[in-house]
Design a protein around this motif. Structure first.
Motif, PDB file in Angstrom:
ATOM      1  N   ASP A  27      -5.837  -2.457  16.851  1.00 26.92           N
ATOM      2  CA  ASP A  27      -5.824  -1.004  17.009  1.00 26.92           C
ATOM      3  C   ASP A  27      -5.155  -0.320  15.821  1.00 26.92           C
ATOM      4  O   ASP A  27      -5.393   0.870  15.567  1.00 26.92           O
ATOM      5  N   ASN A  28      -4.317  -1.051  15.106  1.00 27.19           N
ATOM      6  CA  ASN A  28      -3.638  -0.526  13.916  1.00 27.19           C
ATOM      7  C   ASN A  28      -3.969  -1.398  12.703  1.00 27.19           C
ATOM      8  O   ASN A  28      -3.114  -1.682  11.864  1.00 27.19           O
ATOM      9  N   ALA A  29      -5.237  -1.788  12.619  1.00 18.34           N
ATOM     10  CA  ALA A  29      -5.649  -2.798  11.639  1.00 18.34           C
ATOM     11  C   ALA A  29      -5.354  -2.383  10.203  1.00 18.34           C
ATOM     12  O   ALA A  29      -4.895  -3.200   9.396  1.00 18.34           O
ATOM     13  N   TRP A  30      -5.609  -1.126   9.863  1.00 18.68           N
ATOM     14  CA  TRP A  30      -5.391  -0.690   8.478  1.00 18.68           C
ATOM     15  C   TRP A  30      -3.921  -0.804   8.111  1.00 18.68           C
ATOM     16  O   TRP A  30      -3.564  -1.334   7.052  1.00 18.68           O
ATOM     17  N   THR A  31      -3.044  -0.324   8.991  1.00 18.37           N
ATOM     18  CA  THR A  31      -1.607  -0.314   8.703  1.00 18.37           C
ATOM     19  C   THR A  31      -1.046  -1.723   8.608  1.00 18.37           C
ATOM     20  O   THR A  31      -0.340  -2.064   7.643  1.00 18.37           O
ATOM     21  N   PHE A  32      -1.349  -2.569   9.600  1.00 19.05           N
ATOM     22  CA  PHE A  32      -0.837  -3.940   9.562  1.00 19.05           C
ATOM     23  C   PHE A  32      -1.415  -4.705   8.377  1.00 19.05           C
ATOM     24  O   PHE A  32      -0.712  -5.447   7.691  1.00 19.05           O
ATOM     25  N   GLY A  33      -2.709  -4.534   8.134  1.00 20.10           N
ATOM     26  CA  GLY A  33      -3.339  -5.225   7.010  1.00 20.10           C
ATOM     27  C   GLY A  33      -2.717  -4.840   5.688  1.00 20.10           C
ATOM     28  O   GLY A  33      -2.499  -5.684   4.814  1.00 20.10           O
ATOM     29  N   LEU A  34      -2.419  -3.551   5.529  1.00 23.62           N
ATOM     30  CA  LEU A  34      -1.824  -3.062   4.286  1.00 23.62           C
ATOM     31  C   LEU A  34      -0.459  -3.700   4.040  1.00 23.62           C
ATOM     32  O   LEU A  34      -0.200  -4.246   2.962  1.00 23.62           O
ATOM     33  N   PHE A  35       0.426  -3.664   5.050  1.00 20.12           N
ATOM     34  CA  PHE A  35       1.793  -4.172   4.850  1.00 20.12           C
ATOM     35  C   PHE A  35       1.830  -5.690   4.758  1.00 20.12           C
ATOM     36  O   PHE A  35       2.634  -6.258   3.998  1.00 20.12           O
ATOM     37  N   ILE A  36       0.956  -6.367   5.497  1.00 22.95           N
ATOM     38  CA  ILE A  36       0.897  -7.826   5.405  1.00 22.95           C
ATOM     39  C   ILE A  36       0.456  -8.236   3.996  1.00 22.95           C
ATOM     40  O   ILE A  36       1.048  -9.125   3.374  1.00 22.95           O
ATOM     41  N   ALA A  37      -0.579  -7.574   3.478  1.00 18.46           N
ATOM     42  CA  ALA A  37      -1.073  -7.901   2.141  1.00 18.46           C
ATOM     43  C   ALA A  37      -0.031  -7.596   1.073  1.00 18.46           C
ATOM     44  O   ALA A  37       0.097  -8.345   0.097  1.00 18.46           O
ATOM     45  N   ILE A  38       0.693  -6.492   1.222  1.00 20.02           N
ATOM     46  CA  ILE A  38       1.757  -6.162   0.268  1.00 20.02           C
ATOM     47  C   ILE A  38       2.779  -7.301   0.201  1.00 20.02           C
ATOM     48  O   ILE A  38       3.160  -7.766  -0.887  1.00 20.02           O
ATOM     49  N   GLY A  39       3.219  -7.749   1.373  1.00 25.22           N
ATOM     50  CA  GLY A  39       4.230  -8.808   1.416  1.00 25.22           C
ATOM     51  C   GLY A  39       3.727 -10.123   0.849  1.00 25.22           C
ATOM     52  O   GLY A  39       4.405 -10.767   0.030  1.00 25.22           O
ATOM     53  N   VAL A  40       2.536 -10.538   1.257  1.00 24.53           N
ATOM     54  CA  VAL A  40       1.985 -11.824   0.815  1.00 24.53           C
ATOM     55  C   VAL A  40       1.709 -11.806  -0.685  1.00 24.53           C
ATOM     56  O   VAL A  40       2.071 -12.743  -1.405  1.00 24.53           O
ATOM     57  N   TYR A  41       1.081 -10.741  -1.169  1.00 28.58           N
ATOM     58  CA  TYR A  41       0.719 -10.677  -2.589  1.00 28.58           C
ATOM     59  C   TYR A  41       1.957 -10.640  -3.479  1.00 28.58           C
ATOM     60  O   TYR A  41       2.021 -11.337  -4.500  1.00 28.58           O
ATOM     61  N   THR A  42       2.940  -9.828  -3.090  1.00 26.50           N
ATOM     62  CA  THR A  42       4.165  -9.723  -3.894  1.00 26.50           C
ATOM     63  C   THR A  42       4.865 -11.078  -3.990  1.00 26.50           C
ATOM     64  O   THR A  42       5.345 -11.476  -5.061  1.00 26.50           O
ATOM     65  N   TYR A  43       4.896 -11.804  -2.886  1.00 24.52           N
ATOM     66  CA  TYR A  43       5.534 -13.126  -2.874  1.00 24.52           C
ATOM     67  C   TYR A  43       4.779 -14.113  -3.767  1.00 24.52           C
ATOM     68  O   TYR A  43       5.378 -14.839  -4.568  1.00 24.52           O
ATOM     69  N   LEU A  44       3.456 -14.132  -3.634  1.00 24.08           N
ATOM     70  CA  LEU A  44       2.650 -15.095  -4.382  1.00 24.08           C
ATOM     71  C   LEU A  44       2.655 -14.834  -5.891  1.00 24.08           C
ATOM     72  O   LEU A  44       2.480 -15.754  -6.690  1.00 24.08           O
ATOM     73  N   MET A  45       2.857 -13.560  -6.274  1.00 25.85           N
ATOM     74  CA  MET A  45       2.782 -13.199  -7.690  1.00 25.85           C
ATOM     75  C   MET A  45       4.129 -13.286  -8.410  1.00 25.85           C
ATOM     76  O   MET A  45       4.238 -12.877  -9.571  1.00 25.85           O
ATOM     77  N   LYS A  46       5.139 -13.829  -7.759  1.00 21.35           N
ATOM     78  CA  LYS A  46       6.431 -13.992  -8.420  1.00 21.35           C
ATOM     79  C   LYS A  46       6.270 -14.861  -9.673  1.00 21.35           C
ATOM     80  O   LYS A  46       5.686 -15.942  -9.634  1.00 21.35           O
ATOM     81  N   ASN A  47       6.781 -14.361 -10.791  1.00 18.19           N
ATOM     82  CA  ASN A  47       6.773 -15.099 -12.062  1.00 18.19           C
ATOM     83  C   ASN A  47       5.364 -15.443 -12.547  1.00 18.19           C
ATOM     84  O   ASN A  47       5.183 -16.426 -13.285  1.00 18.19           O
ATOM     85  N   ASP A  48       4.356 -14.670 -12.145  1.00 16.62           N
ATOM     86  CA  ASP A  48       3.003 -14.934 -12.614  1.00 16.62           C
ATOM     87  C   ASP A  48       2.909 -14.667 -14.121  1.00 16.62           C
ATOM     88  O   ASP A  48       3.519 -13.724 -14.645  1.00 16.62           O
ATOM     89  N   GLN A  49       2.127 -15.503 -14.810  1.00 15.89           N
ATOM     90  CA  GLN A  49       2.031 -15.415 -16.264  1.00 15.89           C
ATOM     91  C   GLN A  49       1.357 -14.131 -16.753  1.00 15.89           C
ATOM     92  O   GLN A  49       1.509 -13.742 -17.910  1.00 15.89           O
ATOM     93  N   SER A  50       0.616 -13.454 -15.881  1.00 12.74           N
ATOM     94  CA  SER A  50      -0.077 -12.236 -16.300  1.00 12.74           C
ATOM     95  C   SER A  50       0.849 -11.031 -16.389  1.00 12.74           C
ATOM     96  O   SER A  50       0.512 -10.022 -17.015  1.00 12.74           O
TER      97      SER A  50
END
Length: 502
Positions: free
Chosen positions: A454-477
Motif C-alpha cells: 500500500d506504500n510501495a513507492w515510499t518503502f521502495g525508495l528508502f530501501i533502495a537508498i539504504g541498500v545502494y548507499t551501503y553497496l557503493m561504499k569505496n566504489d572506484q567510480s
C-alpha cells in the motif's frame, strides 16, 4: 587536466573535452551536456510547464476516485496535497543534478547503472510514460469524440468515428512532441494561462448557477474508524505520488536548461502542489454543483461540457485539446524518446524515439486502464509507483550520498570510462533495484505485510537508498578527495566570458 568549468553552480565541458568525446557512441546532440547559452529557462518557464501539465482531465477527476471510495472532499484534497508535497522532494533532489551538470535523464542514469545498465531505469520510465501517453491520448480522444457527437448528430453514426479521432489526435501529439523540449516550453506558456483562466470561469459558473457549492461538499466521510480510513488513504496516497513519480526521475530532461538552481526550485515548489490541489478542488466543487444544476454528479468535464451551447462546446474542445497535448508531450514523450534514443545515439534521433513511444502506447491498451477507477488508482498508478520508487531512491542516493554532487562529466560519454563499471553494468544498482521492488511486492502475497504494498513507492525508495548507499561504499567510480578540483576550472574574475560560455 581541466575538462569542465563550474560557473555559479553550473558545470559545462571545456571546448577541448567536448571535442574529445563528441565522436563517442554515447554522444549525440540531444544527449550531450548543455552549454552555458542553453541554460536559458527561467523560473516562469518551469512554473508554466507544471501548471500546463497539472491542468488536465486526470488531475480534475483524481479526487473523484477517492470520494467514490468513501472519502469526503477535504480528505481527498488533503491526500492530493500531501502526495504532491512528498513527490516534490525527489523531484527537487534530481532537478539539482540536471541543472548543475546539464545532462538528460539517460545520461544521469549512467552514473548509477553504467552506460549499458542505464537502459534498465530509462526503459522502465519509458514503459510508464508510454502508458501515460496512451491514457492521455485516449482521454483527449473521448473528449473530442463526445463533443463532436454533441455538436453534430450524424457524427455518432459514422463507422469507426472514435478510431478516426484517436488516429488524428495521436498524430497531433507526435507532431508537437517531435519539436522537443523547446517546443514544449512554448506550448506550456500558452496552455497554462488558457486552461487556468478557463478553470476559474467554470468554477464561477458552477457556484453561481448552483447557488452555492452543492451537496458533495456537505457529504461526510463514509469511514467510521481511523483504521477504515487508513486502508483507503495509504494506497490512494501512493497513487497520488505515482502520478508524478515519473517526472521525479526524468526531471533532469527539463532542468538541464535552467538558468539557476534557485529559479527552478522556487518555481517547482510553488507550482506543482498548489496547482494540483486547487485544480482537484475545482473538480470536486464543480461536480458538487452539477448535482444541484443537472440532478446528477458529473465528474467528467467532457460530459459536463456537452450540456452547453455549441459555441461553448467548440471553445471547450480547443481547451481540452491544448490541455491533453501539453501534458502528453511534456510528461509522457520526452523521457521514452530519450530512452529509445539512448539505445543507439548515433542512429536513433529524438523524433524517431517519439514515434516509437506513440506506437508502443497503443499496444498498452489505454482504454482498458481507464475503464474504471480501480484499474486506474490501484492497478496502474500503484503498480508503477512500486517500480519507480526504488529507481528514485537509487538516483538520490548516488548523487547526494555516494558522490556528494561531484562527478567527472566527460567520463559519462566514454564507453570504457569511469562509469562503465563491469562491462557497462553497475551490479550494485541492479541489486538495489531488485531488493527495493521485491520487499514491497511481498505485501501482495503476505496479508500482514500488506502495508508494504500500500506504500510501495515510499518503502521502495528508502530501501533502495539504504541498500545502494551501503553497496557503493569505496566504489572506484567515486571521485577521490581533491579530484573534482583537479578536473574543474572554477569561474572567477580572471575567466573571460567567452571561455565560460563554451
Amino acid at each position: 587536466m581541466k575538462t569542465q568549468i563550474e560557473h555559479n553552480g553550473i558545470v559545462v565541458l571545456t571546448e577541448e573535452a567536448a571535442q574529445e568525446v563528441s565522436g563517442s557512441p554515447l554522444w549525440n546532440d540531444d544527449l550531450r551536456p548543455t552549454t552555458r547559452q542553453e541554460h536559458s529557462w527561467k523560473g516562469i518557464n518551469f512554473a508554466t510547464l507544471w501548471i500546463g501539465m497539472c491542468l488536465c482531465i486526470p488531475s480534475y477527476t483524481m479526487a473523484s476516485g477517492m470520494i467514490a471510495l468513501g472519502m469526503n472532499w477535504w480528505q481527498a484534497v488533503g491526500t492530493i496535497f500531501l502526495g504532491n508535497v512528498i513527490v516534490l522532494i525527489p523531484i527537487l533532489l534530481n532537478s539539482h543534478a540536471g541543472t548543475k551538470f546539464g545532462i538528460p535523464y539517460p545520461v544521469f542514469a549512467r552514473l548509477w547503472f553504467g552506460d549499458k545498465g542505464a537502459h534498465i531505469p530509462t526503459l522502465a520510465r519509458a514503459l510508464v510514460a508510454a502508458g501515460w501517453f496512451g491514457i492521455n491520448t485516449w482521454i483527449g480522444t473521448k473528449a473530442i469524440d463526445t463533443l463532436l457527437m454533441a455538436s453534430f448528430s450524424s457524427w455518432g453514426n459514422l463507422p469507426g468515428h472514435t478510431a478516426i479521432v484517436f488516429a488524428l489526435f495521436w498524430i497531433l501529439n507526435i507532431s508537437v512532441a517531435y519539436r522537443g523540449p523547446e517546443g514544449i516550453k512554448k506550448l506550456s506558456a500558452v496552455a497554462a494561462p488558457v486552461v487556468g483562466i478557463s478553470s476559474i470561469i467554470l468554477l464561477i459558473w458552477a457556484f453561481t448557477n448552483a447557488g452555492g457549492w452543492g451537496p458533495i461538499l456537505e457529504t461526510p466521510s463514509k469511514f467510521e474508524t481511523t483504521g477504515e480510513f487508513l486502508k483507503v488513504f495509504f494506497p490512494s496516497l501512493t497513487g497520488v505520488i505515482g502520478f508524478w513519480a515519473t517526472l521525479a526521475l526524468n526531471i533532469p530532461d527539463f532542468c538541464r536548461y535552467a538558468q539557476s538552481q534557485k529559479s527552478q526550485m522556487v518555481a517547482q515548489s510553488l507550482s506543482l502542489p498548489i496547482t494540483m490541489t486547487v485544480f482537484s478542488f475545482i473538480g470536486i466543487a464543480v461536480t458538487s454543483a452539477t448535482i444541484v444544476i443537472f440532478g446528477q454528479a458529473i465528474w467528467d468535464p467532457v460530459q459536463l461540457l456537452a450540456k452547453f451551447p455549441p459555441f461553448v462546446i467548440l471553445l471547450g474542445t480547443i481547451i481540452i485539446v491544448i490541455s491533453s497535448v501539453t501534458i502528453n508531450v511534456g510528461a509522457n514523450v520526452v523521457a521514452p524518446a530519450r530512452a529509445i534514443e539512448n539505445l543507439y545515439p548515433k542512429r536513433i534521433t529524438f523524433g524517431i524515439g517519439a514515434i516509437i513511444t506513440g506506437l508502443f502506447a497503443i499496444l498498452l491498451q489505454p482504454w482498458y486502464i481507464m475503464s474504471n477507477f480501480g484499474n486506474y488508482i490501484f492497478g496502474w498508478l500503484g503498480t508503477y509507483a512500486a517500480l519507480l520508487g526504488p529507481i528514485d531512491g537509487i538516483a538520490i542516493a548516488d548523487y547526494w550520498l555516494v558522490r556528494r554532487r561531484q562527478l567527472h562529466l566527460k567520463e559519462l560519454y566514454k564507453p570504457n570510462g569511469r562509469y562503465n563499471y563491469a562491462n557497462g553494468f553497475n551490479k550494485n544498482g541492479v541489486y538495489a533495484l531488485i531488493v527495493g521492488v521485491v520487499i514491497p511486492v511481498l505485501g501482495l502475497f503476505i496479508p500482514p505485510l500488506r502495508f508494504l504494498w500500500d506504500n510501495a513507492w515510499t518503502f521502495g525508495l528508502f530501501i533502495a537508498i539504504g541498500v545502494y548507499t551501503y553497496l557503493m561504499k569505496n566504489d572506484q567510480s567515486v571521485l577521490k578527495e581533491g579530484e573534482y578540483e583537479q578536473i574543474t576550472l572554477f569561474d572567477s574574475k580572471h575567466n573571460s566570458p567567452t571561455e565560460i560560455a563554451k
